[in-house]
Design an enzyme around this catalytic site. Structure first.
Site, PDB file in Angstrom:
ATOM      1  CB  CYS A 175      -2.549 -44.299 -33.494  1.00  0.00           C
ATOM      2  SG  CYS A 175      -1.624 -45.879 -32.964  1.00  0.00           S
TER       3      CYS A 175
ATOM      4  NE  ARG B 220      14.452 -18.702 -48.573  1.00  0.00           N
ATOM      5  CZ  ARG B 220      13.071 -17.230 -47.600  1.00  0.00           C
ATOM      6  NH1 ARG B 220      13.976 -16.872 -47.018  1.00  0.00           N
ATOM      7  NH2 ARG B 220      12.551 -16.823 -48.715  1.00  0.00           N
TER       8      ARG B 220
ATOM      9  CG  ASP C 270      25.881  -9.971 -78.763  1.00  0.00           C
ATOM     10  OD1 ASP C 270      25.659  -9.616 -80.032  1.00  0.00           O
ATOM     11  OD2 ASP C 270      26.031 -10.327 -77.584  1.00  0.00           O
TER      12      ASP C 270
ATOM     13  CB  ALA D 133      24.276  -5.823 -83.578  1.00  0.00           C
TER      14      ALA D 133
ATOM     15  CD  GLU E 258       9.485  -5.923 -52.222  1.00  0.00           C
ATOM     16  OE1 GLU E 258       9.615  -4.700 -50.693  1.00  0.00           O
ATOM     17  OE2 GLU E 258      10.484  -6.433 -52.354  1.00  0.00           O
TER      18      GLU E 258
ATOM     19  CE  LYS F  49       5.897 -15.551 -51.623  1.00  0.00           C
ATOM     20  NZ  LYS F  49       6.090 -16.745 -52.173  1.00  0.00           N
TER      21      LYS F  49
ATOM     22  CE  LYS G 253       2.829 -17.238 -51.176  1.00  0.00           C
ATOM     23  NZ  LYS G 253       2.537 -18.881 -50.992  1.00  0.00           N
TER      24      LYS G 253
END
Length: 671
Positions: free
Chosen positions: A426, A136, A36, A33, A113, A115, A314
């Protein structure tokens, strides 16, 4: 009595101080408050005296008028991605590669750190004031999101403290805490707005608003993790030291950053963060591990688009169970047949998944998969869904065998599998509509020939109508023929024709990449172009000669050699050249034959130039026989220091390297 200017200065200083305590130190000393109230007081004063509003005032975070579109910002230093590892064995292999490459007994310490699962951004400060911010993008060019970034309270509009560089570009992650994400979705459900699948999507959607006033209402936050440009100042010579310096200047840094003395400590950090993950209050998908020493980072260098000195470790991807409805087979650009499982849709890690790759026939056999099976789905790396295993204990009675095709599902040509390769292909080549479509889409893509406006749907129609069979046919298209396609009016058709004409002027490296030779990406194409210089020399190269190119081994060399040995490929290239596709001839400079004070010297430019752009200066120096390098080392012969030259100048002086200023450079260029 204080002047209005003094009142404004004091209010701004006080508010910045409390923003720093709240967002960086996580130790607010006044109630919301009171904050603000101070903000209201500042806003009222600025309303009465608009001529005294400054760009770095805390009130300027509220956002400006909506933009019609984002402009582009080219990164002065590319924003590279990181290689990933997914298990301890892979991390230990990375650790060994680092130790082996350094070839010394010098100890490696690691800065670890979180991620963060958000959006990577670049923020440029000049003399401590925020002047621009970008996404990025593709690593080279990003979108200008300055107006939106200014609304994020965690990001200081002005740095505070001592020895702030003249130009400092910080890199970091903008993300949305889970509480903020839930609030946004709760409001959206109540008002009928867009509900986001996960915090990352919500952060991206918030940051890429054309109206910054919307961004200002979203509780985005930010953590720093690195530096891009540094001019006119110095930073510590360790990664951790730099992060701590950022924090002193008022930039937010995660309090979970940890220095680890060994691989064992890194693994302990990883497992501790994984354990704490549910209680962090924001999404992460792993940890980032970086060599702490900047000197060792420089020794290790980079490969293609990633540093050798860092890796993202990960966490195991999130998994869910669902049923396989069917298995279909897709044909890729090089003819690879890829089985794809069509699934009963299921939410995995915040994303609705209805398809999953099965990779190849060996994978189907390994899984023992049948159509109708209950399976476990994982988003590998939290991105590409894949089938992990079949839940055999719950196999229904009416499952069906997966039959791998012996003929291409698109063109009917034979499917063959070369011994030693997992992939079946193929054999139809460009007579196969699927291969033709994917080859053409690759050819016109932005990083290849860059044909603006030639989207996938246009390529699909061109192939289906038999208008185009090879890349050379694209340059024979007329506006009249294109107008016959769906959603293609005369103006759009002419724009595509103009774009095709413009695309004829390219570079040798882009042209090679556009040809779609197996396993030849952008970096390899650039290496081949630089080494051989001309198409004729490359076409005539043996497999042994090709392997002399950096990062080209026997497999890639064989693919390149076989591509140019194929008559149909040579014919397509001849047609492309006949249609006017061209690139500049290589500039071959023999430094010994050039009478120039720069001939044969390794030169480094640092600081900003006032009389010409840095690119123009580089080009002129190269013309005069110099090799222009990006960093100072013992091999450097000369450093040209412009305004606000920074650490490169200091290193040159430390090494006793000759230094000249811009005026002397111009004099020598003129001589």
């Amino acid at each position: 009595m204080e002047s209005i200017e003094q009142q404004l200065t004091e209010l701004r200083t006080t508010l910045r101080h409390h923003e720093y305590l709240y967002h960086v130190m996580d130790a607010p000393e006044i109630p919301d408050a009171e904050y603000d109230r101070l903000m209201r007081e500042l806003r009222e004063l600025e309303t009465k005296h608009p001529e005294l509003i400054t760009p770095d005032s805390p009130t300027q975070r509220v956002g400006a008028a909506p933009l019609a579109a984002f402009s582009q910002i080219r990164h002065e230093v590319p924003m590279l991605s990181l290689d990933n590892v997914f298990d301890e064995e892979s991390f230990l292999a990375f650790n060994k590669r680092v130790q082996d490459r350094l070839k010394s007994n010098e100890k490696v310490t690691w800065c670890c750190e979180l991620k963060l699962d958000g959006l990577a951004v670049s923020i440029l400060y000049e003399n401590g004031v925020l002047v621009s911010a970008a996404t990025r993008g593709d690593g080279t060019t990003g979108e200008d999101i300055t107006s939106n970034v200014r609304t994020i309270r965690a990001i200081p509009l002005k740095l505070h403290g001592e020895n702030i560089p003249a130009r400092l570009e910080v890199r970091g992650e903008v993300f949305l805490p889970q509480a903020g994400f839930e609030k946004i979705n709760e409001d959206a459900r109540r008002t009928g707005g867009k509900v986001f699948a996960n915090p990352r999507n919500a952060a991206a959607g918030s940051l890429r608003q054309l109206d910054p006033r919307i961004t200002a209402k979203r509780p985005l936050t930010f953590f720093c993790y690195g530096v891009g440009v540094l001019e006119g100042g110095e930073l510590p010579d360790t990664h951790l030291g730099r992060l701590l310096q950022f924090k002193k200047w008022g930039l937010p840094v995660s309090d979970r950053v940890t220095l680890c003395e060994s691989a064992e400590e890194v693994l302990a950090f990883y497992h501790k963060v994984e354990e704490d993950r549910p209680t962090l209050g924001f999404d992460i998908d792993g940890v980032v591990i970086k060599v702490n020493s900047l000197e060792q980072q420089e020794q290790l260098g980079f490969v293609a688009r990633a540093p050798r000195w860092a890796v993202a470790f990960k966490f195991p991807a999130q998994e869910q169970m669902t049923f396989v409805r069917d298995v279909e087979f897709q044909v890729g650009r090089t003819g690879a047949i890829t089985p794809v499982a069509r699934l009963e849709p299921v939410h995995v890690a915040g994303v609705l998944v209805s398809n999953a790759t099965l990779h190849n026939a060996d994978e189907i056999e390994r899984l023992g998969l049948r159509i109708g099976d209950k399976v476990v789905i994982r988003r590998a790396g939290d991105v590409i869904p894949q089938v992990v295993n079949v839940v055999l204990s719950e196999r229904p009675e009416d499952t069906r065998e997966v039959v791998f095709p012996t003929y291409c599902p698109v063109c009917g040509s034979d499917v063959e599998r070369v011994e030693g390769e997992a992939v079946a292909r193929c054999t139809g080549g460009l007579i196969c509509g699927a291969q033709r479509k994917e080859s053409l889409k690759h050819f016109v893509s932005r990083r290849a020939m860059d044909v603006d406006g030639m989207g996938d749907k246009i390529i699909d129609q061109l192939v289906e109508k038999e208008y185009v069979h090879t890349p050379a046919d694209l340059f024979k298209l007329t506006a009249g023929k294109l107008t016959g396609l769906e959603r293609m009016g005369p103006k759009s058709a002419q724009n595509v024709v103009n774009a095709l004409e413009k695309a004829k002027e390219t570079t040798f490296a882009r042209f090679l990449y556009a040809l779609g030779i197996r396993e030849v990406g952008e970096a390899t194409a650039a290496g081949l172009a630089a080494y051989f210089g001309t198409l004729e020399a490359l076409e005539a190269a043996s497999i042994e000669e090709l392997q002399k190119v950096p990062d080209v081994g026997i497999v890639v060399a064989s693919h390149v050699h076989n591509f140019f040995a194929e008559e149909s490929n040579r014919n397509v290239i001849s047609e492309l050249l006949a249609e006017g596709v061209h690139w500049p001839a290589p500039i071959v400079i023999n430094a010994e034959e050039i009478d120039s004070p720069f001939a044969g010297k390794t030169v480094v430019l640092t600081g900003s130039l006032s009389q010409m752009s840095r690119d123009d200066a580089k080009a002129r120096l190269v013309e005069l026989g110099a090799k222009v390098a990006g960093s100072v080392s013992k091999k450097t012969d000369l450093v040209i220091a412009g305004e606000a030259a920074g650490s490169k100048l200091a290193k040159a002086q430390e090494l006793g390297i000759e230094v000249i200023d811009e005026a002397e450079m111009l004099r020598l260029l003129g001589s």
